[in-house]
Scaffold this motif. Structure first.
Motif, short mmCIF file in Angstrom:
data_model
loop_
_atom_site.label_atom_id
_atom_site.label_comp_id
_atom_site.label_asym_id
_atom_site.label_seq_id
_atom_site.Cartn_x
_atom_site.Cartn_y
_atom_site.Cartn_z
N LEU A 111 -9.15 -4.80 -12.03
CA LEU A 111 -8.32 -3.87 -11.28
C LEU A 111 -6.90 -3.87 -11.82
N GLN A 112 -6.34 -2.69 -11.96
CA GLN A 112 -4.97 -2.55 -12.45
C GLN A 112 -4.18 -1.69 -11.46
N ALA A 113 -3.24 -2.32 -10.77
CA ALA A 113 -2.41 -1.59 -9.81
C ALA A 113 -1.13 -1.12 -10.47
N SER A 114 -0.64 0.02 -10.02
CA SER A 114 0.60 0.57 -10.56
C SER A 114 1.26 1.44 -9.50
N GLY A 115 2.49 1.85 -9.79
CA GLY A 115 3.19 2.77 -8.90
C GLY A 115 4.28 2.16 -8.05
N GLY A 116 4.41 0.85 -8.11
CA GLY A 116 5.46 0.21 -7.33
C GLY A 116 6.84 0.53 -7.87
N GLY A 117 7.86 0.15 -7.12
CA GLY A 117 9.22 0.39 -7.56
C GLY A 117 10.21 0.16 -6.45
N LEU A 118 11.44 0.60 -6.71
CA LEU A 118 12.53 0.47 -5.74
C LEU A 118 12.76 1.83 -5.08
N VAL A 119 12.80 1.84 -3.75
CA VAL A 119 12.99 3.09 -3.02
C VAL A 119 13.87 2.81 -1.81
N GLN A 120 14.62 3.81 -1.40
CA GLN A 120 15.44 3.66 -0.20
C GLN A 120 14.60 3.80 1.06
N ALA A 121 15.06 3.22 2.12
CA ALA A 121 14.38 3.34 3.40
C ALA A 121 14.21 4.82 3.75
N GLY A 122 13.03 5.14 4.24
CA GLY A 122 12.70 6.52 4.55
C GLY A 122 12.03 7.25 3.41
N GLY A 123 12.02 6.65 2.23
CA GLY A 123 11.43 7.28 1.08
C GLY A 123 9.93 7.08 1.00
N SER A 124 9.35 7.54 -0.12
CA SER A 124 7.91 7.49 -0.31
C SER A 124 7.55 6.93 -1.68
N LEU A 125 6.39 6.33 -1.75
CA LEU A 125 5.80 5.87 -3.00
C LEU A 125 4.30 6.04 -2.90
N THR A 126 3.67 6.23 -4.05
CA THR A 126 2.21 6.24 -4.09
C THR A 126 1.74 5.18 -5.08
N LEU A 127 0.95 4.26 -4.58
CA LEU A 127 0.36 3.23 -5.42
C LEU A 127 -1.01 3.68 -5.89
N SER A 128 -1.34 3.29 -7.10
CA SER A 128 -2.65 3.60 -7.67
C SER A 128 -3.31 2.31 -8.14
N CYS A 129 -4.62 2.31 -8.12
CA CYS A 129 -5.36 1.15 -8.59
C CYS A 129 -6.58 1.64 -9.35
N ALA A 130 -6.64 1.30 -10.62
CA ALA A 130 -7.74 1.71 -11.47
C ALA A 130 -8.72 0.56 -11.63
N ALA A 131 -9.99 0.85 -11.44
CA ALA A 131 -11.04 -0.16 -11.59
C ALA A 131 -11.79 0.08 -12.89
N SER A 132 -12.18 -1.00 -13.54
CA SER A 132 -12.98 -0.91 -14.76
C SER A 132 -14.02 -2.02 -14.72
N GLY A 133 -14.99 -1.92 -15.60
CA GLY A 133 -16.06 -2.91 -15.62
C GLY A 133 -17.24 -2.41 -14.81
N ARG A 134 -17.81 -3.26 -13.98
CA ARG A 134 -19.00 -2.91 -13.21
C ARG A 134 -18.61 -2.14 -11.95
N THR A 135 -18.01 -1.01 -12.15
CA THR A 135 -17.50 -0.24 -11.02
C THR A 135 -18.60 0.40 -10.19
N SER A 136 -19.80 0.52 -10.76
CA SER A 136 -20.89 1.14 -10.00
C SER A 136 -21.31 0.28 -8.83
N SER A 137 -20.90 -0.97 -8.83
CA SER A 137 -21.30 -1.87 -7.76
C SER A 137 -20.21 -2.09 -6.72
#
Length: 124
Positions: free
Chosen positions: A3-29
């Motif tokens: 699993l590889q997570a991304s999308g974090g960062g610094l944001v001001q209160a009230g703001g928005s962020l979207t995190l993503s997580c990519a899976a690889s390998g035996r993802t069918s399970s």
């Protein structure tokens, strides 16, 4: 499963962020997927989880109405849309997947594979 997570960062209160997580390998399970977070000096805590189909979701009370978990199975991705961020949301966010359970459960032991984490910092 990797699993590889991304999308974090610094944001001001009230703001928005979207995190993503990519899976690889035996993802069918993979079945349920989840996000957890860990603030400095605190234990890792549950944030949100989603079933394989996306029909069932579960949120920790403090993020209900502000965060939305979603997934794209064709791309082996899971997302966490975070709105109205607060300083207390500051933490390292981890994605996790289960290969044995399809229910969006909040317990850490239900998830066998974990990503490396992505830092989210919310300034006041």
């Amino acid at each position: 499963v990797q699993l590889q997570a991304s999308g974090g960062g610094l944001v001001q209160a009230g703001g928005s962020l979207t995190l993503s997580c990519a899976a690889s390998g035996r993802t069918s399970s993979t079945y349920a997927k989840a996000w957890f977070r860990q603030a400095p000096g605190k234990e890792r805590e549950f944030v949100a989880a989603i079933s394989w189909s996306g029909a069932s979701t579960y949120y920790e009370d403090s993020v209900k109405g502000r965060f939305t978990i979603s997934r794209e199975n064709a791309k082996n991705m899971v997302y966490l849309q975070m709105n109205s961020l607060k300083p207390e949301d500051t933490a390292v966010y981890y994605c996790a997947v289960s290969i044995s359970n399809n229910n969006p459960l909040p317990q850490r032991f239900e998830y066998e594979f974990w990503g490396q984490g992505t830092q989210v910092t919310v300034s006041s």
